[in-house]
Design a protein around this motif. Structure first.
Motif, PDB file in Angstrom:
ATOM      1  N   GLU A   1      -0.491   4.860  -7.327  1.00  0.00           N
ATOM      2  CA  GLU A   1      -1.321   4.574  -6.194  1.00  0.00           C
ATOM      3  C   GLU A   1      -1.353   3.037  -6.018  1.00  0.00           C
ATOM      4  O   GLU A   1      -2.054   2.531  -6.883  1.00  0.00           O
ATOM      5  CB  GLU A   1      -2.701   5.224  -5.782  1.00  0.00           C
ATOM      6  N   ILE A   2      -0.790   2.443  -4.912  1.00  0.00           N
ATOM      7  CA  ILE A   2      -0.790   0.906  -4.908  1.00  0.00           C
ATOM      8  C   ILE A   2      -1.886   0.635  -3.907  1.00  0.00           C
ATOM      9  O   ILE A   2      -1.678   1.149  -2.469  1.00  0.00           O
ATOM     10  CB  ILE A   2       0.507   0.410  -4.711  1.00  0.00           C
ATOM     11  N   ARG A   3      -3.115  -0.080  -3.942  1.00  0.00           N
ATOM     12  CA  ARG A   3      -4.243  -0.100  -3.070  1.00  0.00           C
ATOM     13  C   ARG A   3      -4.319  -1.618  -2.799  1.00  0.00           C
ATOM     14  O   ARG A   3      -4.740  -2.328  -3.392  1.00  0.00           O
ATOM     15  CB  ARG A   3      -5.292   0.305  -3.619  1.00  0.00           C
ATOM     16  N   ASP A   4      -3.617  -2.297  -1.862  1.00  0.00           N
ATOM     17  CA  ASP A   4      -3.955  -3.399  -1.117  1.00  0.00           C
ATOM     18  C   ASP A   4      -3.464  -4.434  -2.125  1.00  0.00           C
ATOM     19  O   ASP A   4      -4.394  -5.395  -2.560  1.00  0.00           O
ATOM     20  CB  ASP A   4      -5.290  -3.809  -0.781  1.00  0.00           C
TER      21      ASP A   4
ATOM     22  N   ASN B   1       0.797  -1.214   0.007  1.00  0.00           N
ATOM     23  CA  ASN B   1      -0.046   0.132   0.103  1.00  0.00           C
ATOM     24  C   ASN B   1       1.031   1.345  -0.088  1.00  0.00           C
ATOM     25  O   ASN B   1       1.902   1.352   0.695  1.00  0.00           O
ATOM     26  CB  ASN B   1      -0.972   0.084   1.180  1.00  0.00           C
TER      27      ASN B   1
ATOM     28  N   THR C   1       2.058   5.082  -2.316  1.00  0.00           N
ATOM     29  CA  THR C   1       1.838   5.867  -3.666  1.00  0.00           C
ATOM     30  C   THR C   1       3.503   6.121  -4.087  1.00  0.00           C
ATOM     31  O   THR C   1       4.453   6.202  -3.257  1.00  0.00           O
ATOM     32  CB  THR C   1       1.327   7.420  -3.518  1.00  0.00           C
TER      33      THR C   1
ATOM     34  N   ASP D   1      -7.141  -3.634 -10.370  1.00  0.00           N
ATOM     35  CA  ASP D   1      -7.912  -2.565  -9.581  1.00  0.00           C
ATOM     36  C   ASP D   1      -7.072  -1.827  -8.583  1.00  0.00           C
ATOM     37  O   ASP D   1      -7.185  -0.741  -8.195  1.00  0.00           O
ATOM     38  CB  ASP D   1      -8.967  -3.052  -9.120  1.00  0.00           C
ATOM     39  N   GLY D   2      -6.007  -2.803  -7.939  1.00  0.00           N
ATOM     40  CA  GLY D   2      -5.190  -2.078  -6.809  1.00  0.00           C
ATOM     41  C   GLY D   2      -4.162  -1.321  -7.386  1.00  0.00           C
ATOM     42  O   GLY D   2      -3.289  -0.764  -6.535  1.00  0.00           O
TER      43      GLY D   2
END
Length: 406
Positions: free
Chosen positions: A208-211, A149, A151, A186-187
């Motif tokens: 941005e890295i989301r999970d 998680n 950026t 999506d992540g």
């Protein structure tokens, strides 16, 4: 460019010389409309597909999986050839080579075999979200998986990549972890905010890295959640720094050739100098300038080639055998090569205007492209620090210590 891109590239070169020739063919295709594409600024999906279709993307991949099986010495020469036609695509290709090799730098033998088969057989293209100046992505240990998680301000390759290299620090530790993930998920959310002076088609904006989850088995170099370091692991920085030097060299070569082409075809001789000539190519100041710039470019190329041969030998040796002395000495040579081509390339991209004339500043000519590209990327990390690294070695024999930039 559509006709050229649609040509049959299915035949694969065999020797290093043939691969360099293939890269030159690709560069000619890219150069034909490089100025127009730079002005438009569209995401270079078709141009990256050209790199893949031509076989250049799998140049370093194992032959048993359909790759070129070539050395880094050849990869560097190929990178500079492509950059001579389009600096942005030269950067994308050079970065791809580094990220494709990343698993060899830090991975286990099993991971190396799996990743090289994956990207070579699938003809996949790499990007990377590993900007050291940002805070690291935070990695959470969740049992059998880790989750990334955070950026990054820069993520070269972004939307044109199939695979992305992520790097972060395991929460509560100082352990850095690299992993390779699919780019289209999506992540991973690309910012579409790359709007810089040059290298406009590298898709180097924020991400941005989301999970984003990876099994521990995909954490490069880790066995039972433990990493066993080698000197070889630290070759990532010298390798990418020499990528920089080679695409700077390619851009500088493209600039000089563009100047030559314009001078020989369109530059008018100056009729008020007292020693009037019939053509610009007979004028002493024109001959003097091109002679000076060509000599400097040849000198930079010789230094870069020496560093490339030395580093390539180290990269293709047994990983356990690489010493700190070997690593440090090649890093010094690369620092010297990078600062020399940065200075030389910027001089060439600037001074070609002196021997092409006022009409060469027309936007349709596009000679500004080379200076903008070089000026943008040569700011990646301060060149004076490269000179200082060489100075310390020359004065007191001190080798650069591995960091994210040395």
């Amino acid at each position: 460019m559509s006709t050229a891109i649609e040509r049959d590239w299915t035949d694969r070169p065999d020797t290093a010389q043939q691969w360099v020739h293939r890269a030159r063919e690709v560069a000619e295709v890219l150069a034909a409309d490089a100025v127009e594409r730079d002005r438009l600024g569209a995401t270079p999906h078709r141009e990256v597909q050209l790199l893949k279709d031509s076989g250049l993307g799998t140049l370093l991949g194992p032959r048993e999986h359909g790759g070129g099986g070539q050395s880094w010495e050849t990869a560097y020469r190929v990178t500079r050839e492509v950059a001579a036609g389009d600096g942005s695509l030269g950067q994308l290709l050079g970065y791809h080579y580094l990220w494709a090799w990343a698993v060899r730098l830090v991975g286990t033998p099993e991971q190396i075999a799996a990743v090289e088969e994956l990207y070579t057989a699938g003809n996949l293209f790499f990007g990377g979200a590993v900007n050291p100046r940002d805070g690291d992505l935070v990695i959470t240990d969740e049992g059998d998986e880790i989750a990334f998680n955070g950026t990054k301000s820069f993520s070269t390759g972004s939307k044109v990549s199939d695979l992305t290299v992520l790097e972060g620090v395991l929460r509560g530790t100082d352990q850095h972890v690299f992993a390779i993930v699919e780019s289209a998920q999506d992540g991973i959310v690309f910012g579409d905010d790359w709007d810089n002076l040059g290298q406009r088609l590298t898709e180097s904006g924020s991400v941005e890295i989301r999970d984003v989850r990876v099994p521990w088995s995909g954490a490069a170099g880790y066995v039972d959640k433990v990493f066993r370091p080698l000197v070889y692991n630290t070759l990532n920085v010298p390798t990418i720094q020499l990528v920089f030097a080679n695409f700077y060299l390619g851009i500088a070569h493209g600039a000089l050739q563009a100047g030559v082409s314009y001078t020989t075809r369109r530059t008018r001789p100056w009729p008020y100098g007292g020693d009037n000539k019939d053509t610009a190519t007979e004028e002493f100041h024109v001959l003097d300038t091109y002679g000076d710039l060509q000599a400097k470019l040849w000198a930079a190329e010789a230094l870069i080639d020496r560093a490339g041969a030395e580093l390539s030998e180290i990269l293709h040796t047994e990983r356990e055998s690489v010493t700190e002395q070997q690593r440090g000495e090649v890093a010094v040579r690369i620092a010297a090569a990078k600062q020399r081509i940065a200075d030389t390339g910027l001089e060439i991209a600037n001074r070609i205007f002196e021997v092409t004339g006022a009409r060469a500043t027309a936007n349709e000519v596009g000679l500004d492209l080379y200076w903008r590209n070089l000026r943008t990327h040569t700011l990646h990390d301060p060149v004076p620090y490269k000179r200082a690294e060489v100075g310390r070695y020359a004065l007191v024999g001190e080798l650069p210590q591995p960091t994210w930039y040395t």
